[in-house]
Motif scaffolding. Structure first.
Motif, mmCIF file in Angstrom:
data_model
loop_
_atom_site.group_PDB
_atom_site.id
_atom_site.type_symbol
_atom_site.label_atom_id
_atom_site.label_comp_id
_atom_site.label_asym_id
_atom_site.label_seq_id
_atom_site.Cartn_x
_atom_site.Cartn_y
_atom_site.Cartn_z
ATOM 1 N N ILE A 91 0.858 -1.191 0.000
ATOM 2 C CA ILE A 91 0.000 0.000 0.000
ATOM 3 C C ILE A 91 0.894 1.240 0.000
ATOM 4 O O ILE A 91 1.765 1.397 0.858
ATOM 5 C CB ILE A 91 -0.913 0.020 1.243
ATOM 6 C CG1 ILE A 91 -1.805 -1.231 1.249
ATOM 7 C CG2 ILE A 91 -1.757 1.285 1.270
ATOM 8 C CD1 ILE A 91 -2.557 -1.420 2.554
ATOM 9 N N ALA A 92 0.670 2.113 -0.958
ATOM 10 C CA ALA A 92 1.480 3.323 -1.073
ATOM 11 C C ALA A 92 0.872 4.451 -0.245
ATOM 12 O O ALA A 92 -0.249 4.900 -0.530
ATOM 13 C CB ALA A 92 1.606 3.744 -2.531
ATOM 14 N N VAL A 93 1.589 4.885 0.788
ATOM 15 C CA VAL A 93 1.222 6.062 1.569
ATOM 16 C C VAL A 93 2.406 7.017 1.511
ATOM 17 O O VAL A 93 3.523 6.653 1.885
ATOM 18 C CB VAL A 93 0.891 5.702 3.034
ATOM 19 C CG1 VAL A 93 0.617 6.970 3.841
ATOM 20 C CG2 VAL A 93 -0.312 4.768 3.105
ATOM 21 N N GLU A 94 2.167 8.224 1.025
ATOM 22 C CA GLU A 94 3.251 9.205 0.846
ATOM 23 C C GLU A 94 3.345 10.125 2.062
ATOM 24 O O GLU A 94 2.333 10.448 2.691
ATOM 25 C CB GLU A 94 3.000 10.035 -0.415
ATOM 26 C CG GLU A 94 2.841 9.200 -1.684
ATOM 27 C CD GLU A 94 2.302 10.008 -2.846
ATOM 28 O OE1 GLU A 94 2.910 11.045 -3.168
ATOM 29 O OE2 GLU A 94 1.267 9.613 -3.408
ATOM 30 N N LEU A 95 4.558 10.561 2.357
ATOM 31 C CA LEU A 95 4.807 11.499 3.445
ATOM 32 C C LEU A 95 5.563 12.687 2.873
ATOM 33 O O LEU A 95 6.673 12.531 2.366
ATOM 34 C CB LEU A 95 5.616 10.836 4.556
ATOM 35 C CG LEU A 95 6.029 11.710 5.748
ATOM 36 C CD1 LEU A 95 4.808 12.251 6.472
ATOM 37 C CD2 LEU A 95 6.917 10.930 6.713
ATOM 38 N N LEU A 96 4.965 13.883 2.921
ATOM 39 C CA LEU A 96 5.537 15.044 2.250
ATOM 40 C C LEU A 96 5.727 16.227 3.194
ATOM 41 O O LEU A 96 4.901 16.486 4.074
ATOM 42 C CB LEU A 96 4.632 15.497 1.094
ATOM 43 C CG LEU A 96 4.362 14.509 -0.036
ATOM 44 C CD1 LEU A 96 3.451 15.152 -1.073
ATOM 45 C CD2 LEU A 96 5.655 14.041 -0.675
ATOM 46 N N ASP A 97 6.834 16.933 2.983
ATOM 47 C CA ASP A 97 7.098 18.235 3.599
ATOM 48 C C ASP A 97 6.660 19.284 2.587
ATOM 49 O O ASP A 97 7.243 19.405 1.509
ATOM 50 C CB ASP A 97 8.595 18.361 3.915
ATOM 51 C CG ASP A 97 8.957 19.679 4.580
ATOM 52 O OD1 ASP A 97 8.094 20.578 4.656
ATOM 53 O OD2 ASP A 97 10.120 19.820 5.009
ATOM 54 N N LEU A 98 5.629 20.052 2.900
ATOM 55 C CA LEU A 98 5.050 20.989 1.941
ATOM 56 C C LEU A 98 5.770 22.326 1.863
ATOM 57 O O LEU A 98 5.459 23.143 0.993
ATOM 58 C CB LEU A 98 3.576 21.235 2.291
ATOM 59 C CG LEU A 98 2.653 20.016 2.266
ATOM 60 C CD1 LEU A 98 1.236 20.428 2.668
ATOM 61 C CD2 LEU A 98 2.658 19.355 0.893
ATOM 62 N N ARG A 99 6.717 22.565 2.735
ATOM 63 C CA ARG A 99 7.396 23.863 2.756
ATOM 64 C C ARG A 99 8.243 24.096 1.504
ATOM 65 O O ARG A 99 8.732 23.157 0.873
ATOM 66 C CB ARG A 99 8.325 23.962 3.968
ATOM 67 C CG ARG A 99 7.655 23.977 5.311
ATOM 68 C CD ARG A 99 8.677 23.910 6.424
ATOM 69 N NE ARG A 99 9.411 22.644 6.415
ATOM 70 C CZ ARG A 99 10.369 22.317 7.271
ATOM 71 N NH1 ARG A 99 10.717 23.181 8.208
ATOM 72 N NH2 ARG A 99 10.974 21.155 7.208
ATOM 73 N N GLN A 100 8.447 25.351 1.205
ATOM 74 C CA GLN A 100 9.397 25.714 0.150
ATOM 75 C C GLN A 100 10.804 25.299 0.566
ATOM 76 O O GLN A 100 11.560 24.770 -0.246
ATOM 77 C CB GLN A 100 9.343 27.224 -0.098
ATOM 78 C CG GLN A 100 10.224 27.700 -1.242
ATOM 79 C CD GLN A 100 10.112 29.204 -1.447
ATOM 80 O OE1 GLN A 100 9.727 29.955 -0.537
ATOM 81 N NE2 GLN A 100 10.435 29.660 -2.647
ATOM 82 N N TYR A 101 11.130 25.515 1.833
ATOM 83 C CA TYR A 101 12.431 25.116 2.355
ATOM 84 C C TYR A 101 12.387 25.018 3.870
ATOM 85 O O TYR A 101 11.496 25.558 4.516
ATOM 86 C CB TYR A 101 13.526 26.101 1.938
ATOM 87 C CG TYR A 101 13.325 27.516 2.453
ATOM 88 C CD1 TYR A 101 13.732 27.884 3.735
ATOM 89 C CD2 TYR A 101 12.728 28.497 1.657
ATOM 90 C CE1 TYR A 101 13.546 29.178 4.210
ATOM 91 C CE2 TYR A 101 12.538 29.786 2.123
ATOM 92 C CZ TYR A 101 12.940 30.123 3.395
ATOM 93 O OH TYR A 101 12.749 31.397 3.870
#
Length: 424
Positions: A91-101
Protein backbone atom coordinates in the motif's frame (compact mmCIF):
# COMPACT_ATOMS: atom_id res chain seq x y z
CA UNK A 1 -17.07 6.27 3.14
CA UNK A 2 -19.46 9.21 2.67
CA UNK A 3 -16.42 11.48 2.18
CA UNK A 4 -14.03 9.35 0.12
CA UNK A 5 -14.80 7.88 -3.30
CA UNK A 6 -12.68 5.38 -5.20
CA UNK A 7 -9.88 7.08 -7.10
CA UNK A 8 -9.77 10.12 -4.79
CA UNK A 9 -6.58 11.83 -3.68
CA UNK A 10 -6.78 12.04 0.11
CA UNK A 11 -4.47 14.33 2.07
CA UNK A 12 -4.15 13.71 5.79
CA UNK A 13 -2.99 17.02 7.27
CA UNK A 14 -1.55 16.52 10.80
CA UNK A 15 0.16 19.11 12.96
CA UNK A 16 3.90 18.45 12.64
CA UNK A 17 4.95 21.89 13.81
CA UNK A 18 8.43 21.19 15.20
CA UNK A 19 10.92 18.38 15.85
CA UNK A 20 11.30 19.24 19.54
CA UNK A 21 9.35 20.85 22.34
CA UNK A 22 10.75 24.30 23.12
CA UNK A 23 10.04 23.79 26.82
CA UNK A 24 13.22 22.07 28.03
CA UNK A 25 11.64 21.41 31.44
CA UNK A 26 9.12 19.01 29.93
CA UNK A 27 10.48 15.49 29.53
CA UNK A 28 7.43 13.22 29.72
CA UNK A 29 4.90 13.58 26.88
CA UNK A 30 6.92 16.48 25.42
CA UNK A 31 6.28 15.48 21.81
CA UNK A 32 2.85 13.97 22.50
CA UNK A 33 1.47 17.40 23.43
CA UNK A 34 3.24 19.08 20.49
CA UNK A 35 2.28 17.17 17.33
CA UNK A 36 -0.49 14.88 16.11
CA UNK A 37 0.45 11.43 17.35
CA UNK A 38 1.33 8.87 14.64
CA UNK A 39 -0.98 6.29 16.25
CA UNK A 40 -3.90 8.60 15.44
CA UNK A 41 -2.60 9.16 11.90
CA UNK A 42 -2.27 5.39 11.47
CA UNK A 43 -5.92 4.80 12.42
CA UNK A 44 -7.14 7.36 9.89
CA UNK A 45 -4.85 5.89 7.21
CA UNK A 46 -6.48 2.51 7.75
CA UNK A 47 -9.95 3.92 7.16
CA UNK A 48 -8.73 5.71 4.02
CA UNK A 49 -7.27 2.43 2.72
CA UNK A 50 -10.63 0.73 3.23
CA UNK A 51 -12.58 3.54 1.54
CA UNK A 52 -10.25 3.76 -1.49
CA UNK A 53 -10.12 -0.02 -1.87
CA UNK A 54 -6.84 -0.13 -3.80
CA UNK A 55 -7.40 3.06 -5.82
CA UNK A 56 -6.39 6.71 -5.52
CA UNK A 57 -3.64 8.23 -3.35
CA UNK A 58 -3.07 8.72 0.38
CA UNK A 59 -0.71 11.55 1.32
CA UNK A 60 0.35 12.60 4.81
CA UNK A 61 1.55 16.19 4.45
CA UNK A 62 2.28 19.33 6.45
CA UNK A 63 4.36 22.50 6.28
CA UNK A 64 6.09 22.78 9.68
CA UNK A 65 7.85 25.84 11.02
CA UNK A 66 10.89 27.09 9.13
CA UNK A 67 13.36 25.66 11.64
CA UNK A 68 11.78 22.22 11.92
CA UNK A 69 14.17 19.40 11.03
CA UNK A 70 11.69 17.23 9.15
CA UNK A 71 13.92 14.17 8.95
CA UNK A 72 14.58 14.29 12.70
CA UNK A 73 10.86 14.67 13.41
CA UNK A 74 10.01 11.71 11.16
CA UNK A 75 12.59 9.51 12.85
CA UNK A 76 11.79 10.61 16.40
CA UNK A 77 8.05 9.97 16.01
CA UNK A 78 8.50 6.79 13.90
CA UNK A 79 6.59 8.17 10.95
CA UNK A 80 9.08 6.38 8.70
CA UNK A 81 8.04 3.07 10.29
CA UNK A 82 4.41 3.91 9.58
CA UNK A 83 5.19 4.43 5.88
CA UNK A 84 7.25 1.21 5.78
CA UNK A 85 4.39 -0.70 7.44
CA UNK A 86 2.06 0.12 4.56
CA UNK A 87 4.76 -0.42 1.96
CA UNK A 88 5.32 -3.96 3.26
CA UNK A 89 1.63 -4.60 2.62
CA UNK A 90 1.80 -3.21 -0.92
CA UNK A 91 0.00 0.00 0.00
CA UNK A 92 1.48 3.32 -1.07
CA UNK A 93 1.22 6.06 1.57
CA UNK A 94 3.25 9.21 0.85
CA UNK A 95 4.81 11.50 3.45
CA UNK A 96 5.54 15.04 2.25
CA UNK A 97 7.10 18.24 3.60
CA UNK A 98 5.05 20.99 1.94
CA UNK A 99 7.40 23.86 2.76
CA UNK A 100 9.40 25.71 0.15
CA UNK A 101 12.43 25.12 2.35
CA UNK A 102 13.57 24.30 5.87
CA UNK A 103 16.25 26.43 7.51
CA UNK A 104 19.17 25.52 9.70
CA UNK A 105 19.97 27.91 12.55
CA UNK A 106 23.30 28.13 14.35
CA UNK A 107 23.68 28.64 18.11
CA UNK A 108 23.21 32.39 17.61
CA UNK A 109 19.81 31.74 15.97
CA UNK A 110 21.06 32.85 12.58
CA UNK A 111 20.08 30.98 9.42
CA UNK A 112 23.13 29.28 7.96
CA UNK A 113 21.51 27.08 5.32
CA UNK A 114 18.20 26.60 3.50
CA UNK A 115 17.29 23.16 2.21
CA UNK A 116 14.62 23.31 -0.47
CA UNK A 117 11.96 20.63 -0.82
CA UNK A 118 10.46 19.08 -3.95
CA UNK A 119 7.07 20.68 -3.23
CA UNK A 120 5.60 23.36 -5.46
CA UNK A 121 3.35 26.32 -4.76
CA UNK A 122 0.30 27.90 -6.39
CA UNK A 123 -0.61 31.56 -5.91
CA UNK A 124 -4.18 32.14 -4.76
CA UNK A 125 -5.61 35.66 -5.01
CA UNK A 126 -8.05 36.43 -2.20
CA UNK A 127 -8.58 40.09 -3.11
CA UNK A 128 -11.80 41.55 -1.71
CA UNK A 129 -12.71 38.23 -0.09
CA UNK A 130 -9.75 38.47 2.29
CA UNK A 131 -10.49 39.02 5.95
CA UNK A 132 -7.62 41.55 5.90
CA UNK A 133 -9.65 43.96 3.77
CA UNK A 134 -10.98 46.78 5.93
CA UNK A 135 -8.91 45.87 8.97
CA UNK A 136 -7.71 49.46 9.35
CA UNK A 137 -4.13 48.41 10.06
CA UNK A 138 -1.00 50.12 8.75
CA UNK A 139 -0.42 47.21 6.31
CA UNK A 140 3.17 46.73 7.48
CA UNK A 141 2.67 42.96 7.54
CA UNK A 142 5.34 40.75 9.09
CA UNK A 143 6.21 37.09 9.65
CA UNK A 144 9.03 36.13 12.02
CA UNK A 145 12.19 34.96 10.20
CA UNK A 146 10.85 35.98 6.79
CA UNK A 147 11.40 39.09 4.68
CA UNK A 148 8.96 41.88 5.50
CA UNK A 149 9.33 43.23 1.98
CA UNK A 150 8.31 39.89 0.46
CA UNK A 151 5.28 39.62 2.75
CA UNK A 152 4.16 43.14 1.82
CA UNK A 153 4.51 42.35 -1.89
CA UNK A 154 1.80 39.76 -1.42
CA UNK A 155 -0.34 41.82 0.96
CA UNK A 156 -1.05 45.49 0.33
CA UNK A 157 -4.15 47.60 -0.28
CA UNK A 158 -6.79 45.13 -1.52
CA UNK A 159 -4.19 42.65 -2.79
CA UNK A 160 -3.96 39.56 -0.60
CA UNK A 161 -2.16 36.62 -2.18
CA UNK A 162 -1.14 33.31 -0.62
CA UNK A 163 1.17 30.68 -2.06
CA UNK A 164 -0.44 27.35 -1.24
CA UNK A 165 1.15 23.91 -1.60
CA UNK A 166 0.07 22.35 -4.89
CA UNK A 167 -0.52 19.01 -3.12
CA UNK A 168 -3.31 20.57 -1.05
CA UNK A 169 -5.12 21.98 -4.06
CA UNK A 170 -4.86 18.65 -5.91
CA UNK A 171 -6.70 16.87 -3.08
CA UNK A 172 -10.28 15.64 -3.37
CA UNK A 173 -10.51 15.12 0.39
CA UNK A 174 -8.54 16.72 3.22
CA UNK A 175 -8.58 15.13 6.65
CA UNK A 176 -7.35 17.87 8.95
CA UNK A 177 -5.99 16.13 12.06
CA UNK A 178 -4.88 18.90 14.41
CA UNK A 179 -3.24 18.92 17.84
CA UNK A 180 -5.39 21.36 19.86
CA UNK A 181 -3.21 23.64 21.99
CA UNK A 182 -2.94 27.12 23.34
CA UNK A 183 -1.20 29.57 21.00
CA UNK A 184 0.83 32.71 21.67
CA UNK A 185 -0.51 34.64 18.64
CA UNK A 186 -4.04 33.32 18.13
CA UNK A 187 -4.97 32.22 21.65
CA UNK A 188 -5.75 28.71 20.45
CA UNK A 189 -4.66 26.46 17.63
CA UNK A 190 -7.14 23.81 16.59
CA UNK A 191 -8.89 22.93 13.31
CA UNK A 192 -8.77 26.35 11.65
CA UNK A 193 -5.28 27.38 12.74
CA UNK A 194 -3.88 24.01 11.59
CA UNK A 195 -4.52 25.16 8.00
CA UNK A 196 -1.46 27.41 8.25
CA UNK A 197 0.39 24.20 7.39
CA UNK A 198 -1.01 24.13 3.83
CA UNK A 199 1.28 27.00 2.82
CA UNK A 200 4.25 26.54 0.50
CA UNK A 201 5.80 30.01 0.93
CA UNK A 202 5.35 31.10 4.54
CA UNK A 203 6.41 34.65 3.73
CA UNK A 204 2.89 35.04 2.30
CA UNK A 205 1.33 34.51 5.75
CA UNK A 206 0.81 37.77 7.67
CA UNK A 207 1.28 37.06 11.38
CA UNK A 208 1.25 40.62 12.71
CA UNK A 209 1.55 44.26 11.69
CA UNK A 210 4.47 46.39 12.82
CA UNK A 211 4.20 48.77 15.74
CA UNK A 212 1.76 49.45 18.56
CA UNK A 213 -2.03 49.76 18.50
CA UNK A 214 -1.88 53.57 18.27
CA UNK A 215 0.48 53.24 15.29
CA UNK A 216 -1.92 50.99 13.39
CA UNK A 217 -0.02 47.84 14.32
CA UNK A 218 -0.58 44.94 16.70
CA UNK A 219 2.92 43.68 17.46
CA UNK A 220 2.59 45.13 20.98
CA UNK A 221 0.21 47.31 22.97
CA UNK A 222 1.94 50.63 23.67
CA UNK A 223 4.42 52.73 21.70
CA UNK A 224 8.03 51.82 22.38
CA UNK A 225 11.15 53.14 20.69
CA UNK A 226 13.11 50.19 22.04
CA UNK A 227 10.72 47.65 20.51
CA UNK A 228 10.70 49.61 17.27
CA UNK A 229 14.50 49.44 17.26
CA UNK A 230 14.32 45.69 17.93
CA UNK A 231 11.98 45.30 14.97
CA UNK A 232 14.39 47.23 12.75
CA UNK A 233 17.31 45.05 13.87
CA UNK A 234 15.30 41.88 13.15
CA UNK A 235 14.56 43.13 9.64
CA UNK A 236 18.25 43.82 9.04
CA UNK A 237 19.16 40.36 10.35
CA UNK A 238 16.80 38.68 7.86
CA UNK A 239 18.20 40.78 5.01
CA UNK A 240 21.74 39.77 5.96
CA UNK A 241 20.75 36.08 6.13
CA UNK A 242 19.18 36.25 2.68
CA UNK A 243 22.40 37.73 1.28
CA UNK A 244 24.48 35.06 3.12
CA UNK A 245 26.25 37.69 5.28
CA UNK A 246 26.34 35.55 8.41
CA UNK A 247 28.65 37.79 10.45
CA UNK A 248 26.45 40.81 9.86
CA UNK A 249 23.35 38.71 10.58
CA UNK A 250 24.90 37.57 13.87
CA UNK A 251 25.65 41.18 14.82
CA UNK A 252 22.06 42.24 14.15
CA UNK A 253 20.80 39.19 16.06
CA UNK A 254 22.57 40.45 19.20
CA UNK A 255 21.36 44.01 18.59
CA UNK A 256 17.82 42.69 18.21
CA UNK A 257 18.08 40.68 21.44
CA UNK A 258 19.45 43.62 23.40
CA UNK A 259 16.73 46.04 22.27
CA UNK A 260 14.03 43.42 22.80
CA UNK A 261 15.09 42.63 26.37
CA UNK A 262 15.32 46.33 27.18
CA UNK A 263 11.97 47.01 25.53
CA UNK A 264 10.17 44.29 27.42
CA UNK A 265 11.62 45.50 30.73
CA UNK A 266 11.22 49.25 30.25
CA UNK A 267 8.13 49.58 28.03
CA UNK A 268 4.56 49.82 29.34
CA UNK A 269 3.85 46.25 28.26
CA UNK A 270 5.92 43.10 27.82
CA UNK A 271 4.37 41.97 24.52
CA UNK A 272 6.32 41.61 21.28
CA UNK A 273 6.07 40.17 17.71
CA UNK A 274 2.27 39.93 18.01
CA UNK A 275 2.37 37.42 20.85
CA UNK A 276 -0.60 38.70 22.83
CA UNK A 277 -4.38 38.89 22.94
CA UNK A 278 -4.43 42.13 20.91
CA UNK A 279 -3.14 40.47 17.73
CA UNK A 280 -5.67 41.43 15.06
CA UNK A 281 -3.77 39.96 12.09
CA UNK A 282 -3.21 36.23 12.50
CA UNK A 283 -6.90 35.32 12.78
CA UNK A 284 -7.58 37.06 9.46
CA UNK A 285 -4.84 35.00 7.80
CA UNK A 286 -6.31 31.81 9.29
CA UNK A 287 -9.81 32.66 8.03
CA UNK A 288 -8.39 33.31 4.53
CA UNK A 289 -6.60 29.97 4.47
CA UNK A 290 -9.71 28.06 5.50
CA UNK A 291 -11.66 29.76 2.73
CA UNK A 292 -8.94 28.88 0.21
CA UNK A 293 -8.78 25.22 1.25
CA UNK A 294 -12.52 24.89 0.73
CA UNK A 295 -13.13 27.02 -2.36
CA UNK A 296 -9.89 27.24 -4.41
CA UNK A 297 -9.73 24.87 -7.40
CA UNK A 298 -6.61 22.99 -8.51
CA UNK A 299 -5.31 26.07 -10.35
CA UNK A 300 -5.82 28.27 -7.29
CA UNK A 301 -8.92 30.11 -8.60
CA UNK A 302 -11.64 30.76 -6.02
CA UNK A 303 -15.00 29.25 -6.89
CA UNK A 304 -18.50 29.73 -5.49
CA UNK A 305 -18.91 26.07 -4.54
CA UNK A 306 -16.73 23.82 -2.34
CA UNK A 307 -13.92 22.19 -4.32
CA UNK A 308 -13.10 19.37 -1.91
CA UNK A 309 -14.50 17.57 1.10
CA UNK A 310 -13.14 18.24 4.57
CA UNK A 311 -13.11 16.38 7.86
CA UNK A 312 -11.55 17.92 10.98
CA UNK A 313 -10.23 15.83 13.86
CA UNK A 314 -8.38 16.77 17.02
CA UNK A 315 -5.88 14.60 18.89
CA UNK A 316 -6.61 15.60 22.48
CA UNK A 317 -5.58 12.33 24.03
CA UNK A 318 -2.74 14.53 25.26
CA UNK A 319 -3.38 18.16 24.30
CA UNK A 320 -1.12 21.17 24.94
CA UNK A 321 -1.59 24.04 27.39
CA UNK A 322 0.29 27.15 28.52
CA UNK A 323 3.03 28.29 26.15
CA UNK A 324 1.99 26.71 22.87
CA UNK A 325 2.32 26.18 20.03
CA UNK A 326 6.01 25.17 20.28
CA UNK A 327 6.59 25.04 24.06
CA UNK A 328 3.38 23.50 25.42
CA UNK A 329 2.87 21.46 28.56
CA UNK A 330 0.86 18.22 28.39
CA UNK A 331 -2.84 18.31 29.15
CA UNK A 332 -4.10 14.73 29.40
CA UNK A 333 -7.73 14.50 28.33
CA UNK A 334 -8.14 11.21 26.47
CA UNK A 335 -10.42 12.94 23.97
CA UNK A 336 -10.80 12.81 20.19
CA UNK A 337 -12.91 15.60 18.68
CA UNK A 338 -14.31 15.41 15.13
CA UNK A 339 -16.45 17.68 12.95
CA UNK A 340 -17.06 18.55 9.32
CA UNK A 341 -17.26 22.23 10.36
CA UNK A 342 -13.91 23.79 11.32
CA UNK A 343 -15.43 26.85 12.98
CA UNK A 344 -17.81 24.73 15.07
CA UNK A 345 -14.82 22.58 16.03
CA UNK A 346 -12.84 25.58 17.29
CA UNK A 347 -15.74 27.13 19.18
CA UNK A 348 -16.44 23.76 20.83
CA UNK A 349 -12.76 23.52 21.74
CA UNK A 350 -12.96 26.95 23.40
CA UNK A 351 -15.90 25.80 25.51
CA UNK A 352 -14.19 22.51 26.34
CA UNK A 353 -11.03 24.24 27.56
CA UNK A 354 -13.00 26.68 29.71
CA UNK A 355 -12.35 29.72 27.53
CA UNK A 356 -15.21 31.99 26.35
CA UNK A 357 -15.07 31.96 22.54
CA UNK A 358 -15.58 35.75 22.59
CA UNK A 359 -12.01 36.05 23.92
CA UNK A 360 -10.61 34.53 20.71
CA UNK A 361 -10.74 37.14 17.90
CA UNK A 362 -11.16 34.50 15.18
CA UNK A 363 -14.09 32.76 16.85
CA UNK A 364 -15.71 36.04 17.87
CA UNK A 365 -15.53 37.43 14.33
CA UNK A 366 -17.00 34.27 12.81
CA UNK A 367 -19.89 34.24 15.30
CA UNK A 368 -20.55 37.92 14.58
CA UNK A 369 -20.74 37.14 10.83
CA UNK A 370 -17.81 39.41 10.00
CA UNK A 371 -16.14 36.87 7.70
CA UNK A 372 -16.98 34.69 4.70
CA UNK A 373 -16.82 31.64 6.98
CA UNK A 374 -20.26 30.32 7.96
CA UNK A 375 -20.94 27.91 10.79
CA UNK A 376 -23.77 26.23 12.63
CA UNK A 377 -23.94 25.71 16.39
CA UNK A 378 -23.04 22.05 16.79
CA UNK A 379 -24.95 19.18 18.27
CA UNK A 380 -22.48 17.10 20.27
CA UNK A 381 -22.58 13.32 20.14
CA UNK A 382 -20.29 11.60 22.63
CA UNK A 383 -19.70 8.38 24.52
CA UNK A 384 -19.74 10.57 27.66
CA UNK A 385 -23.40 10.59 28.71
CA UNK A 386 -23.12 14.14 30.12
CA UNK A 387 -21.67 15.52 26.86
CA UNK A 388 -24.53 15.08 24.43
CA UNK A 389 -26.85 17.71 22.97
CA UNK A 390 -26.53 21.37 22.02
CA UNK A 391 -23.17 22.96 22.78
CA UNK A 392 -24.79 25.82 24.71
CA UNK A 393 -26.43 23.32 27.09
CA UNK A 394 -23.30 21.34 27.93
CA UNK A 395 -21.01 21.83 30.92
CA UNK A 396 -17.60 20.27 30.44
CA UNK A 397 -15.68 18.85 33.41
CA UNK A 398 -13.76 21.43 35.45
CA UNK A 399 -10.66 19.23 35.18
CA UNK A 400 -10.65 19.82 31.41
CA UNK A 401 -9.92 23.55 31.77
CA UNK A 402 -6.67 24.68 30.14
CA UNK A 403 -4.05 27.08 31.41
CA UNK A 404 -3.64 29.81 28.79
CA UNK A 405 -0.46 31.11 27.22
CA UNK A 406 1.23 33.62 29.52
CA UNK A 407 0.59 36.44 27.02
CA UNK A 408 -3.16 35.72 27.06
CA UNK A 409 -3.67 35.55 30.83
CA UNK A 410 -4.25 39.30 31.08
CA UNK A 411 -7.16 39.02 28.65
CA UNK A 412 -8.96 36.71 31.05
CA UNK A 413 -7.95 38.83 34.05
CA UNK A 414 -9.46 41.90 32.38
CA UNK A 415 -12.67 39.95 31.76
CA UNK A 416 -12.68 38.81 35.39
CA UNK A 417 -12.23 42.38 36.68
CA UNK A 418 -15.03 43.63 34.44
CA UNK A 419 -17.34 40.88 35.68
CA UNK A 420 -16.54 41.79 39.31
CA UNK A 421 -17.28 45.49 38.69
CA UNK A 422 -20.59 44.57 37.03
CA UNK A 423 -21.58 42.36 39.96
CA UNK A 424 -20.82 45.15 42.46
Amino acid sequence: GHLIEKGNTVVIKPNLVMHKNGNSNITQDAMECLITHPSCIRAICDYCVIALNGTGRIIIADAPMQGCNFRELVKKMHLDELINFYEDKGIAVELLDLRQYQAEFNRNKVITHKEYTSSRGVIVHMGEKSAHVGSGCNQQYQVSDYSKEETMQHHHDNVHDYEIAETILQADVIINFCKPKTHRLAGITAAMKNMVGVTYNKATLPHRTAGSISEGGDAYQHKSRLKRAADWALTQKIKAENSHSLKIATLYRFVYGAFLVAGRKLAKDTYYIGSWYGNDTIWRTVVDLNYIVKYADQQGHLQDTPQRKLLHLGDMIIAGERNGPVSPEPKKLGVILASEDAAAFDITFCRLMGLPYEKIPMCRSICDNKTFICWKEPELVSNFSQINGRLCDISFPETWKFRLHDAWKESMEIQSRRSTVTEK
